[in-house]
Write an enzyme that holds these catalytic residues in place. Structure first.
Site, short mmCIF file in Angstrom:
data_model
loop_
_atom_site.label_atom_id
_atom_site.label_comp_id
_atom_site.label_asym_id
_atom_site.label_seq_id
_atom_site.Cartn_x
_atom_site.Cartn_y
_atom_site.Cartn_z
CG HIS A 40 60.79 9.06 -18.78
ND1 HIS A 40 60.66 9.83 -19.61
CD2 HIS A 40 59.51 9.05 -18.29
CE1 HIS A 40 59.40 10.49 -20.20
NE2 HIS A 40 58.81 9.88 -18.96
CG HIS A 127 53.63 1.25 -20.90
ND1 HIS A 127 52.83 1.57 -19.86
CD2 HIS A 127 53.41 2.46 -21.59
CE1 HIS A 127 52.23 2.56 -19.81
NE2 HIS A 127 52.39 3.13 -21.08
#
Length: 184
Positions: A40, A127
């Site tokens: 996620h 990221h």
């Protein structure tokens, strides 16, 4: 409950990321790797929150979905955080409609700020965390993984919802899902 808001990357990209993690794991077997089903992008970490606050979190987050349309992200390349020779974190780069992701993150932060939740970072950087070093001084094997990531491209996925997750013993349990519903 330990809570955070996030977006997921769709089944195909999540599966490809899982395969990429498995290939990299051989290079740094002592690192703590994320579980592929838990892949996620965290938008805002809330920390320990009383379960009784879930209705106010729902009331704050549900309107956010009305202002955002689904968007597409991709995962390719990557790097590390920490010392170049003993990195602490290995990450994959998030590309695609990063502007839409940042706008969603900013709106989530604005919606939750009146409830006492603030971002730890001045600017959101997209990221995908893949692994963390177990030793506090870092793990040189993660540097080898970062070199391997330079040519990696794991595809793209559609982000169509905001999720409030509970982190419990290394598993992420969705407590609220908010569809991104703004028309194109």
């Amino acid at each position: 409950m330990r809570l955070f808001t996030a977006v997921t990357l769709g089944d195909a990209l999540t599966a490809e990321t899982g395969r990429g993690i498995e290939r990299l794991r051989a290079l740094a077997p002592d690192a703590k790797w994320v579980r592929s089903e838990g892949v996620h992008l965290t938008l805002l970490f809330l920390g320990d929150v009383d379960e009784g606050r879930l209705p106010e979190l729902r009331d704050a987050l549900e309107p956010v979905g009305l202002y955002h349309a689904p968007f597409v992200l991709s995962v390719a390349g990557g790097g590390t955080f920490g010392s170049p020779s003993h990195p602490r974190v290995l990450w994959a780069d998030v590309r695609g409609d990063v502007a839409a992701l940042k706008a969603l993150q900013a709106d989530v932060a604005r919606a939750l700020e009146p409830l006492g939740f603030r971002s730890d970072h001045a600017e959101y950087t997209a990221h995908l965390t893949l692994a963390r070093a177990r030793p506090p001084r870092g793990d040189p094997a993660l540097a080898a993984c970062a070199r391997e990531l330079q040519g990696a491209a794991w595809g793209e996925g559609r982000v169509d919802r905001l999720v409030l997750f509970e982190s419990t013993r290394g598993h992420y349990v969705p407590r609220l899902e908010v569809p991104l519903e703004r028309g194109g």
